[in-house]
Enzyme design. Structure first.
Site, PDB file in Angstrom:
ATOM      1  CG  ASP A 118      -2.021   0.998   1.171  1.00  0.00           C
ATOM      2  OD1 ASP A 118      -2.181   1.648   0.127  1.00  0.00           O
ATOM      3  OD2 ASP A 118      -2.741   1.146   2.182  1.00  0.00           O
TER       4      ASP A 118
ATOM      5  CG  ASP B   7      -3.193   3.784  -3.511  1.00  0.00           C
ATOM      6  OD1 ASP B   7      -4.171   3.132  -3.917  1.00  0.00           O
ATOM      7  OD2 ASP B   7      -3.225   4.510  -2.499  1.00  0.00           O
ATOM      8  CD  GLU B   8      -5.563  -0.841  -1.350  1.00  0.00           C
ATOM      9  OE1 GLU B   8      -5.237  -1.607  -0.425  1.00  0.00           O
ATOM     10  OE2 GLU B   8      -6.557  -0.091  -1.305  1.00  0.00           O
TER      11      GLU B   8
END
Length: 357
Positions: A13, A107-108
């Site tokens: 993350d 983003d993860e």
């Protein structure tokens, strides 16, 4: 039958991703409270830097609320094309370690590193190397959670944020979960958390004490999930072909609109944003939905499905305009409009899950 080998799952993350990209690219923003979004009266915070979070600023918070909490807050407009480019760099790094990558957003992602492709010895060392490479390639920090299932790995990635990692080892999942507040659990939103609190369920331990029958009675089909995660159990595999079910975009107008031409201009702009995603992802959809939110916050939707996918930008615009006209003449001001496309089909090789958050 032989026991299945223990999975090694990493949840990566990025730390305050959008805001961190802005601080990276503008040294004048470093160390300052930054919100990605617009400071307009009806703006919403898309992301907040850690400096802003110390004042209680959070994503999805109205901009006016964020400014009250942090009078020195600096707003910067989002640059999604930049975020997508950085995300592509990050996912290219993931691919050096495993083919089993399940993106959750820009983003993860989950990574299954049960097979030690690079011979690093442990999943923890693998996560450490991935984070170091992300920092070197992008100048951004990432946090990671490492465990034997997805639920625990996602929880673990929050434990040492920012720029840290945390391991929940086999056999330790139930003990790790029992002291956590239920609001931390994936699948427990604010409404469900409030209901759990009314039932006296505030922690993982409280949840674990309840029978499956009790949880099914109060939470229906989600009952078995809550029963399992209270014991640190999650059998879901990392799914590298996870696909989006829909894509949409919406905008809140600076002032309530009643002029049909202005309303349709907003709808056309949202249709264009959705079509840009279609072009990037290689996806097409057969169902178009237009959402309208009125000045009194009531909302309505209109949808139309087709036997073949919508094939062009102009066609998507045309359908969207027809759908919004079902609300004419407007009896009150229009606060927000949105366009979404569902019943998606892949028309190219790109992955829609990587294209947008």
């Amino acid at each position: 039958m032989p026991d299945r080998p223990v999975r090694k799952i990493i949840h990566v993350d990025m730390d305050a991703f959008f805001a961190s990209v802005e601080q990276r690219d503008d040294p004048g923003l470093r160390g300052k409270p930054v919100a990605v979004g617009h400071a307009a009266a009806r703006g919403v915070v898309a992301a907040a830097s850690y400096e802003a979070r110390r004042f209680g600023v959070r994503s999805a918070m109205p901009s006016t609320t964020a400014q009250r909490k942090c009078p020195d807050l600096i707003f910067v407009p989002p640059r999604f094309e930049v975020y997508r480019s950085v995300s592509a760099q990050i996912h290219a790094i993931f691919a050096d370690y495993t083919d089993l990558i399940e993106p959750l957003s820009l983003d993860e992602a989950y990574l299954d590193v049960t097979e030690d492709r690079r011979g690093l010895g442990t999943a923890s060392q693998t996560a450490q190397e991935i984070r170091a490479r992300i920092l070197e390639a992008t100048g951004l920090t990432a946090s990671a959670g490492i465990s034997y299932n997805k639920f625990l790995a996602k929880l673990a990635s929050d434990q040492r944020k920012p720029n840290g990692q945390f391991v929940v080892a086999p056999g330790r999942g139930e003990a790790f979960v029992e002291g956590l507040p239920v609001q931390r659990f994936h699948g427990v939103g604010p409404v469900t958390a409030a209901k759990m609190e009314r039932l006296g369920l505030q922690t993982g331990a409280d949840l674990r004490r309840q029978s499956l029958e009790f949880l099914q009675h109060h939470f229906g089909r989600s009952g078995p999930w809550y029963h399992a995660i209270a014991r640190g159990e999650d059998d879901r595999p990392v799914d590298p072909v996870r696909t989006r079910k829909s894509s949409g975009s919406e905008t809140t107008f600076a002032s309530d609109l009643t002029d049909p031409e202005a309303i349709e201009a907003g709808v056309a702009e949202m249709a264009d944003e959705v079509w840009d995603w279609c072009e990037t992802s290689g996806s097409r959809g057969r169902t178009v939905t237009v959402k309208v939110k009125w000045a009194d916050f009531r909302q309505a939707t209109r949808s139309r499905s087709f036997s073949e996918p919508v094939a062009s930008r102009e066609r998507l615009r045309e359908i969207s305009r027809v759908l919004v006209r079902a609300h004419y003449p407007p009896t009150r001001g229009v606060r927000l409009v949105g366009v979404s496309l569902s019943n998606l089909e892949t028309a190219g090789a790109a992955s829609p899950a990587l294209a947008l958050s």
